[in-house]
Each structure stands twice: as C-alpha cells, then as structure tokens.
Motif scaffolding. Sequence first.
Motif, PDB file in Angstrom:
ATOM      1  N   ASP A  94       0.841  -1.198   0.000  1.00 38.95           N
ATOM      2  CA  ASP A  94       0.000   0.000   0.000  1.00 38.95           C
ATOM      3  C   ASP A  94       0.875   1.246   0.000  1.00 38.95           C
ATOM      4  N   ASP A  96       0.258   3.928   1.600  1.00 43.44           N
ATOM      5  CA  ASP A  96       0.118   4.759   2.801  1.00 43.44           C
ATOM      6  C   ASP A  96       1.094   4.393   3.914  1.00 43.44           C
ATOM      7  N   GLN A  98       1.326   1.821   5.636  1.00 40.36           N
ATOM      8  CA  GLN A  98       0.838   0.947   6.712  1.00 40.36           C
ATOM      9  C   GLN A  98       1.584  -0.374   6.671  1.00 40.36           C
ATOM     10  N   ARG A 197       1.229  -3.700  12.112  1.00 39.05           N
ATOM     11  CA  ARG A 197       0.773  -2.741  11.108  1.00 39.05           C
ATOM     12  C   ARG A 197       0.709  -1.335  11.690  1.00 39.05           C
ATOM     13  N   ARG A 200      -1.785   4.782   9.243  1.00 41.58           N
ATOM     14  CA  ARG A 200      -1.539   5.490   8.001  1.00 41.58           C
ATOM     15  C   ARG A 200      -0.535   6.618   8.217  1.00 41.58           C
TER      16      ARG A 200
END
Length: 327
Positions: A94, A96, A98, A197, A200
Amino acid sequence: MDSLTVLVPVYNEEAVIGEFYRRTVDVCETLEGTRFELLFVDDGSSDRSIELVHDLIQDDPRVSLLRLSRNFGKEAALTAGLDHVDSDAVIIIDADLQDPPELIPDMLKLWRQGYDTVYGQRTERHGESFTKKVTASAFYRLMARVGRFSIPRDTGDFRLLSRRAVNALKSLPESNRFMKGLFSWIGYPQVALKYSRDPRHAGDTKFNYWKLWNFALDGITSFTTLPLKLASYIGVLLAFGSFVYGAYVVVKTLLWGDPVPGYPSLMTVILFIGGIQLMFLGVLGEYLGRMFDETKRRPLYLIQEHVRGRETERKTSVIAAAGESVK
Ligand code: UDP
Ligand code: MG
C-alpha cells in the motif's frame, strides 16, 4: 541478477507518495543481487498523485506509472498491475506506509528459499478503530470456516509473489476479483511474515464501512455457496415444522372444534416465513447479480496511460535487440 517489481496501488495519495518513495527506495537500494523497479498503478486519482509520480519518473529511471481511466477499485488496480509486470518477483504494498517497506529484504530472503508467496501477517493493527478490528477479525474467521481452502487470518494484500504465482493469478478469468481469496486459491508454497501494522502515514482511508461490507459480500459469494445451501436447509426445517404444526392444528380441531382464536400466531408465522423467503431471495439475488457481471465479460480495467520507466524501456529494448540478433 533477479528483478523485482514493487507494485503500488494509488488512489488520491498525494500526502504520502513522497515519503513512500523515499522509504521504499532506501530499502530497495540495499538489496544485493536484485534489480528493482517501482510500478505505481493510479486508480483514477483526482488529486496531485499523478503529477507527483510523473515527477518521480523524471528523476528516477526505475519508476513506472500505469494509469487507469477512472477509479476501478483496489482489486482491479492490483490486477492491472500484475498484468503488466515481467519481473521474477512482485511485491504488492500500500502507498500509505501501513505496510513497512523495511520488510522487503526479508520477503526476498524467503522467496529465495523457494516460497512462491510470502504474505505479511499483522500481529497488531495500530491506528485502526475498534469496530474495524472486530469486523475484520469476524470476517476472517467466517471465511476460514466456510472456504474450501484457508485464507490466512489478519493478512492483507501486502505480499511477495513469484513469477509462477503471478502467472497463475493472470490465468484466472473471473471478473469478480476478490484478491485475498485468489491469492490463497492458487496454492503453491506460502509462508507468513509477521509484522505490526502501522497507522496510516498521512491522508485518509479509502474504505468506509459500506465499501467494506460489499467487499465482504464479494469475498463470501465468490468463494462459497454456503448461503445458498443454508436457504435449502432452513427451508426444509421450516417445511417440516409447518407440517408438524399443521397436523397438530387438524387434530386439535377434530377433537375440540374450532372457536377461531389464533390471529396472533397466524400473523407471526406468516411474517416469519415471508421474512425468511425475502431474505433468501436476496441471497439468490446476490449470486445472480454476480453471475450477471461475469457474463458481461467486460474488461476489468481500462488503461489511460502507461509510462514505462527508462530502466524498464532499456531492459525491453535489450531483450528485443537480442531477439533480433538471434533471427
Ligand atoms: N486504493 C486504490 N483504489 C481504491 C481504494 C484504495 O487503489 O479504490 C489503494 C490506496 O491508495 C492504498 C491501498 O489501496 O494504497 C489501501 O487503501 P487504504 O489505505 O485506504 O485502505 P485501508 O488500509 O484503510 O484498508
Ligand atoms: Mg491503509
């Protein structure tokens, strides 16, 4: 020398692209024996994301852009990306941040040991709401229960795929692309890489609860027909119950006559059966609708622009030239 493509779906990520690029390139430059490229798949962004990627392409020959004609959704963006890579391994990540790019070297290590899929498995999810965590975990548990093969829990799209796995994915013809399911469906040796994780880095999530609900429906309907079976079983049970109750009413009337009470019970039964019928008509509809989508055989995405990084261009022309000299 192995080649690696880092595949990044992008939808209105102007706030994170710069930082994502810096962190990812820093990590990838430490890789030994691996040539990497960054492929951004723009899923119809309306902010400055595309501009930012174009700037990166200017400065860095290892960056490419595949731009879809509108927002087709993350699953389609991933499919588009996978259709356009030709490297030995692909990492989906991703934009972002994350999913930490710092895991890339470990993923490659496991790939070299012979695994076709190395998926990131979240041990913790920071910065996500309580409801999202609970619903996500319920969904994974449900899928594990009903699927005919297991979809690993707490696993997103962050993963490494070997050439063989990518080819397998490309050969799947369906247009309902529930990637998490397809990733597991292909089989091949898989291994989990645990990580926590992060929240963001910037910007907002692109998935609201309505989108997530529909996503879950896609997952369930494309990998199990259990809801349809459930309809038959509940139908059988109800029919049996009705028969017993009917017999009881007949016997009761014969023995004691019928002074016509029972309006409430009648209403309850009618409403209950009506409700169940409507509900399962809805379930049928969910499947039928998806069959309708499949039969249209529309392409999964359309490409508006494909800017191949200069590095990729060079590689292709070398291959083409080699092909010519063979002739
Ligand atoms: N994304 C996309 N198309 C969409 C929605 C999201 O390509 O229609 C991308 C987005 O840019 C990001 C990734 O998919 O790189 C994950 O999205 P997001 O972080 O919003 O999802 P979450 O992490 O909240 O599940
Ligand atoms: Mg995210």
